[in-house]
Motif scaffolding. Sequence first.
Motif, PDB file in Angstrom:
ATOM      1  N   LYS A 120      52.420  16.264  57.339  1.00 30.13           N
ATOM      2  CA  LYS A 120      52.939  15.050  56.584  1.00 30.13           C
ATOM      3  C   LYS A 120      53.043  15.226  54.940  1.00 30.13           C
ATOM      4  CE  LYS A 120      51.067  10.375  56.041  1.00 30.13           C
ATOM      5  NZ  LYS A 120      49.716   9.683  56.344  1.00 30.13           N
ATOM      6  N   TYR A 159      57.550  13.844  57.982  1.00 33.25           N
ATOM      7  CA  TYR A 159      56.741  14.514  58.798  1.00 33.25           C
ATOM      8  C   TYR A 159      57.563  16.078  58.788  1.00 33.25           C
ATOM      9  CZ  TYR A 159      53.605  10.638  59.994  1.00 33.25           C
ATOM     10  OH  TYR A 159      52.630   9.762  59.906  1.00 33.25           O
ATOM     11  N   ASP A 219      59.221   8.884  58.561  1.00 36.55           N
ATOM     12  CA  ASP A 219      58.461   7.780  59.367  1.00 36.55           C
ATOM     13  C   ASP A 219      59.289   6.392  59.664  1.00 36.55           C
ATOM     14  OD1 ASP A 219      56.030   6.852  60.709  1.00 36.55           O
ATOM     15  OD2 ASP A 219      56.336   5.732  58.926  1.00 36.55           O
TER      16      ASP A 219
END
Length: 87
Positions: free
Chosen positions: A36, A49, A59
């Motif tokens: 991440k 990610y 995301d």
Amino acid sequence: MKTPVEVLLDTLEWTPLPGYHTFPDTGEDLPFATHKGIVKIGSAELVVYQLNTGQRVIDEASLIEFFGVKGVAYKAAITQFRLDGGK
């Protein structure tokens, strides 16, 4: 030659996600997140990610918040996006 976005993503501090290496082998080639990172744009932050394939993705909730779509409008936009097959 790398794109400006690829250069930006290469400079991020990528944090390994706990437990990613313990995912069971299902026999399918489904990608999964291993790391991440956070992209800072002004005062906003986008969560990104890195997948086990090396691909990097933004995301969904972070992107929606970045563009300021909230509440009912958010749900309608996501539903339509999915109905359109992600286009």
